[in-house]
Design an enzyme around this catalytic site. Structure first.
Site, PDB file in Angstrom:
ATOM      1  N   LEU D 241      13.963 -13.001 -33.518  1.00 48.30           N
ATOM      2  CA  LEU D 241      14.584 -11.711 -33.821  1.00 48.30           C
ATOM      3  C   LEU D 241      13.631 -10.538 -33.567  1.00 48.30           C
ATOM      4  CD1 LEU D 241      17.074 -10.219 -34.963  1.00 48.30           C
ATOM      5  CD2 LEU D 241      16.009 -10.421 -37.223  1.00 48.30           C
ATOM      6  N   ASP D 242      14.033  -9.636 -32.682  1.00 46.92           N
ATOM      7  CA  ASP D 242      13.271  -8.418 -32.373  1.00 46.92           C
ATOM      8  C   ASP D 242      11.887  -8.708 -31.809  1.00 46.92           C
ATOM      9  OD1 ASP D 242      15.454  -6.976 -33.317  1.00 46.92           O
ATOM     10  OD2 ASP D 242      14.650  -6.852 -35.339  1.00 46.92           O
ATOM     11  N   GLU D 243      11.705  -9.904 -31.281  1.00 42.31           N
ATOM     12  CA  GLU D 243      10.394 -10.279 -30.744  1.00 42.31           C
ATOM     13  C   GLU D 243      10.399 -10.398 -29.225  1.00 42.31           C
ATOM     14  OE1 GLU D 243       7.599 -10.612 -32.318  1.00 42.31           O
ATOM     15  OE2 GLU D 243       8.203 -10.656 -34.417  1.00 42.31           O
TER      16      GLU D 243
END
Lengths: 297, 297, 297, 297
Positions: D241-243
């Site tokens: 996530l969001d990486e």
């Protein structure tokens, strides 16, 4: 013109200038009461900024800069008479004279760019403070500091000898009557006792856009993450690492061509300007802290 | 939620909110007198900004936003009582109710990006005004304007028919009781009479960083000059072309790869945001004009 | 680490590194011919940037940085063999070794902030050049310059004695074999002869966002005009005052609270960074000039 | 001019324009071989960008835009002949025609500002793609989407029905032959299977300056932390996530007066521009991914 001469002249010019900082529960009538009070002393409000966290039942903040004839001699009188108002509105407040310059200590390690910027601004007459001493756990800064006739103290600091080093540091800070400590890329963590002794009086520069990259090696981690902007953050030091109230931040654009070494160079110029702005604002009593956030007037 | 519903709700929420704008010769006691006055009406100061051009013998400006119970009904009472203070300090002043929304006319030609941005902000409930009508010397904008149930008037304009066109325009502005005219890339020059009829009530967006590239074809000239940043400027219209008081400016970076066409695209996004900010500030009574310069509170 | 030691080490590290700059009429086959040529010498292309003013019948520009084993000894061979390609494509070209550092002269007057920034970058190992001398029409800079063991020459300059001063200056520039002249807030206008002698080798910093505020007192005029951003511009000097090819520009935000004195302080920090970037790009052979505009690779 | 007409005209103008993207182990001779190859086909290199992660033993990346007579008919010939070079240098590569527009699906939830900006750019002829459909878990966007004759699909999505919803979505993406998915503030998390099916083909906009404030409610958390700048980040979606690899980021200044609601409004304008830039770069094949970082040419 020499620094001391510049400071002296500034103090002369500002001798009737005062600053009043107030925070209190919000309610009608505060501005009326305070401005009436100042008017009674023939004070002219030169600048005024206010903020309410929440108009209904929140906290009210105001910073007033004023000119009052013969202020130096009447300061105590103002202070004693202001108590009535302060009590009525349950104020936290401080009334200070602009000519009473704060005394600053700068802590630095091996990297000198932030120190140099601060000294430069100070030399140019753009940072109004007495730089009383510089403390470092390395010798790199000695030359530039002593060339300006500022006392330089080398105090080695390691995790093992922290307590001992801090005792020496605290002794010096006391001796030199220090009001503000600037950590200009000082690469040591301060103990809880030290921080408490100078609460909201220690400004650090962290070399990242907080809260991204808290802790060590932020440029290396920014490089790894592939960010497109890098930043720097100045904040008051608290006992939570890099979690203190943020005073100022800024960023610059980087791209895939920039290696860690480039990020450090670009970052250095952000650190210089961000720390300098934060220190100036503190010296001008522009910063109020509320719930781990700053209000910068 | 529909626009009209949003505006209605906003007016309900703000019904006790007023704004006081003052400019007058600087002297001690102004803030005390004004804040005392408001306090007498149980008004709470929510926001206050002030500025002195020159503390000794200059002009003093202040903008106060306050909440006063039952303001709509007491407005005339406040105004009539304020005269005493106003006279004493030789004030230019205005007291307005936030709920009395300004009525805006937008003038546009063929390029619609500024118009679209304004309409979007308005639709989203972020620009508090009645958009009463749109006037254009072209038909391009009709679709988007009428789809929002805003009256659209096509009035052809050429150098030859200027007087005639302006008569029609002025007639409409009067009919719709317009308070503010926004020139959203309206590519016609207004006559001196028109400008005087709406002094400091006409906001233009010029597609350059003024005072660079005054007049026609600024992007072409920016390209020719080889600038590394392009900009946009919003200003009040005066009878000196592009010389009116600047409200807001911004720039973006360009490079040697950008042709005129690219500058126009990049510039369009600057124009959109710069004009929008200026219009919002005007609608919120944040702008004071002094010697062809703006004070934006 | 000392400056001279840093420069020496840099030259060692870069001894096989070369730069090829080409401009010529655009046509297919240029990149193929050039890259084939470099490959024959076992050169590895490390970085390459190109630009066409107009793909059909325009001018083509390319800058290639490459590593070639034993470059120092083979440079003349490369150059002599490259002539065939250069002739075929009607190229303007230059092949240089990174280790052959340019020799720089800095001209300065009373204000030292740009000079200081350049010296600082140079000391930090971030500006790869030999700073051969500093020339000034005032004595202010002597201390900081001589403390770095750089020769400092005081040559008074007035409108009346311009010719005489320039003769002395040109004599020194020749003697010190200067490749680049940096006008770091040198407040004198150079004669046409001087400029021609160092065409595209003189970089100036102008303290405004050109083409706004050409000429004298730009900060005063920016203040008068009430701009919301102030800027600085570095450009090559030509015989049209402030009209030479722009290399770099930047701006910072100001507001109605900023007086001329504040604009000057804010502007000084823009001047510092803008001039430094321009000088570095020139030293790295990143700048090509075409029709009074720069291409910065 | 209608969108489809604009796209058609663009494809006509660009029919001989191709793009070659290559990544391979770095070694001398790559540029020579590739440019020689293109020259054999009479192709003119219009634009070329390259990057080496590490000149010694690193990875080499290049993007070439070229014009080749009769490209559409000769594409397969170029591709088949390029294999020899590609094999010799162990290249990952892709050769595409500019006129073969990518087909885009936009996913959106209730907040429409990013969707609107994309549609606007597309309408203005500044985003060259076929917007094939819009999918939403809410009905808010239907009006604006259908008014542009773009198919709109309402597919409710909750944590419980995720698998079912994704099956429908994947079915539609296949049916419409989608090349790129843009999550324009789509507030649902995609499953690992979905993400893998469109690896490096899903662009998300996260409403913070990553890696600060990963996950939910970034504006609320930015407000709590008291940051002085807020930002937005567009990145390729991966299963962390969001990486995923960051494509573009930007920030704007905020201060103590800005409440969460203000941060959201300011942030919306950053989100709009950051997402739009990222999508355009992807559509122009400007982005290469290497070790979870992007190279943007």
């Amino acid at each position: 013109m020499e620094v001391q001469e510049q400071l002296h002249q500034y103090k002369e010019n500002q001798k009737d200038r005062g600053r009043l900082l107030i925070s209190c529960p919000d309610q009608p009538g505060i501005v009326a009461a305070v401005s009436q009070f100042l008017y009674k002393f023939n004070a002219n409000i030169m600048d005024s900024n206010q903020h309410s966290t929440n108009p209904e039942g929140g906290t009210f903040f105001i910073r007033i800069e004023f000119e009052c004839p013969d202020l130096a001699n009447r300061k105590e009188e103002l202070k004693s008479q202001f108590h009535t108002i302060a009590d009525k509105f349950s104020m936290n407040w401080d009334l200070s004279l602009v000519q009473e310059l704060k005394r600053t200590a700068i802590f630095v390690s091996k990297q000198l760019h932030c120190l140099r910027e601060l000294l430069w601004e100070w030399q140019s007459g753009d940072m109004m403070t007495e730089i009383a001493l510089v403390i470092s756990n390395h010798e790199e800064a000695r030359g530039v500091v002593e060339s300006l006739n500022i006392p330089f103290y080398y105090i080695p600091a390691t995790r093992e000898t922290r307590q001992e080093s801090e005792e020496q540091q605290l002794q010096l800070l006391k001796e030199y009557q220090i009001d503000l400590i600037v950590l200009a890329r000082y690469m040591q963590i301060l103990t809880s006792d030290f921080v408490q002794a100078y609460e909201r009086k220690i400004i650090n520069i962290h070399h990242s856009f907080l809260p991204a990259f808290v802790g060590a090696k932020p440029y290396e981690r920014a490089y790894e993450r592939g960010v497109k902007l890098i930043g720097a953050t100045s904040h008051y030091v608290t006992n939570d690492l890099d979690e203190g109230p943020i005073i100022e931040q800024d960023v610059m654009r980087v791209n895939h061509r920039d290696h860690v070494q480039d990020l450090k160079k670009i970052g250095a110029s952000i650190e210089r300007s961000v720390l300098t702005r934060a220190v100036k604002w503190h010296l001008e009593d522009r910063i109020l802290v509320h719930e781990n956030k700053t209000i910068v007037f």
